[in-house]
Enzyme design. Structure first.
Site, mmCIF file in Angstrom:
data_model
loop_
_atom_site.group_PDB
_atom_site.id
_atom_site.type_symbol
_atom_site.label_atom_id
_atom_site.label_comp_id
_atom_site.label_asym_id
_atom_site.label_seq_id
_atom_site.Cartn_x
_atom_site.Cartn_y
_atom_site.Cartn_z
ATOM 1 N N CYS A 96 -40.609 -35.880 45.871
ATOM 2 C CA CYS A 96 -40.104 -37.019 46.638
ATOM 3 C C CYS A 96 -40.798 -36.982 47.994
ATOM 4 O O CYS A 96 -40.721 -35.970 48.705
ATOM 5 C CB CYS A 96 -38.589 -36.927 46.796
ATOM 6 N N CYS A 99 -38.109 -36.481 50.960
ATOM 7 C CA CYS A 99 -37.375 -35.231 51.234
ATOM 8 C C CYS A 99 -38.002 -33.974 50.642
ATOM 9 O O CYS A 99 -37.530 -32.876 50.921
ATOM 10 C CB CYS A 99 -35.932 -35.351 50.750
ATOM 11 N N CYS A 114 -48.749 -50.492 33.288
ATOM 12 C CA CYS A 114 -47.882 -51.514 33.897
ATOM 13 C C CYS A 114 -48.195 -51.673 35.380
ATOM 14 O O CYS A 114 -47.682 -52.587 36.029
ATOM 15 C CB CYS A 114 -46.414 -51.158 33.703
ATOM 16 N N HIS A 151 -34.346 -44.616 46.877
ATOM 17 C CA HIS A 151 -34.763 -45.404 45.721
ATOM 18 C C HIS A 151 -36.182 -45.003 45.324
ATOM 19 O O HIS A 151 -37.085 -44.958 46.168
ATOM 20 C CB HIS A 151 -34.730 -46.896 46.082
ATOM 21 N N HIS A 154 -37.263 -47.662 38.636
ATOM 22 C CA HIS A 154 -36.298 -47.979 37.573
ATOM 23 C C HIS A 154 -36.624 -47.229 36.289
ATOM 24 O O HIS A 154 -37.756 -46.761 36.101
ATOM 25 C CB HIS A 154 -36.279 -49.492 37.305
ATOM 26 N N ASP A 158 -38.562 -48.114 27.003
ATOM 27 C CA ASP A 158 -39.756 -48.427 26.214
ATOM 28 C C ASP A 158 -40.873 -47.392 26.419
ATOM 29 O O ASP A 158 -42.052 -47.717 26.320
ATOM 30 C CB ASP A 158 -40.266 -49.833 26.549
ATOM 31 N N ARG A 166 -39.107 -44.628 30.116
ATOM 32 C CA ARG A 166 -40.197 -44.916 31.064
ATOM 33 C C ARG A 166 -39.627 -44.956 32.476
ATOM 34 O O ARG A 166 -38.904 -45.892 32.824
ATOM 35 C CB ARG A 166 -40.885 -46.239 30.730
ATOM 36 N N CYS A 168 -40.365 -45.863 35.784
ATOM 37 C CA CYS A 168 -41.348 -46.720 36.446
ATOM 38 C C CYS A 168 -41.172 -46.529 37.956
ATOM 39 O O CYS A 168 -40.211 -47.027 38.545
ATOM 40 C CB CYS A 168 -41.087 -48.165 36.025
HETATM 41 FE FE FE Z 1 -35.750 -37.318 48.110
#
Ligand code: FE
Length: 181
Positions: A96, A99, A114, A151, A154, A158, A166, A168
């Site tokens: 991430c 963090c 995609c 965030h 998602h 599929d 997946r 994404c």
């Molecule tokens: Fe984080």
């Protein structure tokens, strides 16, 4: 002290200064290869501390770039085919970028074409958390960082085997670190 001794002292001082100036590029703050978010300006960043964070958006706003804040704290989405990892195939770990929490291994990544980096599994079960997202008249599952709650993207059904999932993700909230050989 004769002239030769002075000469030796002068050469000795010159060499010491040369070594000192060359080695200054190795201090952590000057390391261009260091992860961008892993800096003194982000006191919450850690790749070892897995304690859940409870940091206000106002505080994150002071720490993150505008682009990262928009995706991480306002559930924004970067444009397809624009992020740095959508077509990236390095061998290592994705953390991430907010963090430092470990999220994915490169062997869980696949080419979904995609336009966003896609994974079929996280590095460990609690690396991420999930939330129902009904925004934009769609029913989706939002993926958040398991440590800081940011965030990430998602989750869709599929993906390829063995999970058929997946993840994404948005490149801007990921930070890749290559495996050490
Ligand atoms: Fe984080």
């Amino acid at each position: 002290m004769n002239f030769s001794t002075y000469k030796l002292i002068f050469i000795g001082c010159f060499c010491t200064n040369l070594v000192a100036s060359c080695s200054s590029s190795a201090v952590p703050g000057n390391n261009k290869d260091a992860p961008a978010a892993e800096s003194k300006e982000n006191p919450y960043y850690s790749r070892t501390d897995t304690t859940k964070l409870d940091v206000t958006d106002a505080e994150w706003k002071k720490i993150l770039s505008d682009e990262m804040y928009h995706v991480a704290r306002e559930s924004g989405t970067e444009r397809a085919f624009t992020g740095k990892y959508w077509d990236y195939a390095g061998i290592g770990t994705y953390y991430c970028a907010v963090c430092g929490n470990a999220l994915f291994k490169s062997d869980g990544k696949f080419s979904s074409e995609c336009g966003w980096p896609s994974f079929f599994e996280t590095i460990r079960p609690n690396a991420a958390t999930y939330k129902e997202d009904k925004s934009y008249n769609m029913e989706r599952v939002e993926v958040n960082c398991g440590r800081c709650g940011s965030h990430l993207g998602h989750l869709f059904d599929d993906g390829p085997p063995p999970t058929y999932k997946r993840y994404c993700m948005n490149s801007i909230v990921l930070e890749f670190e290559p495996d050490v050989k």
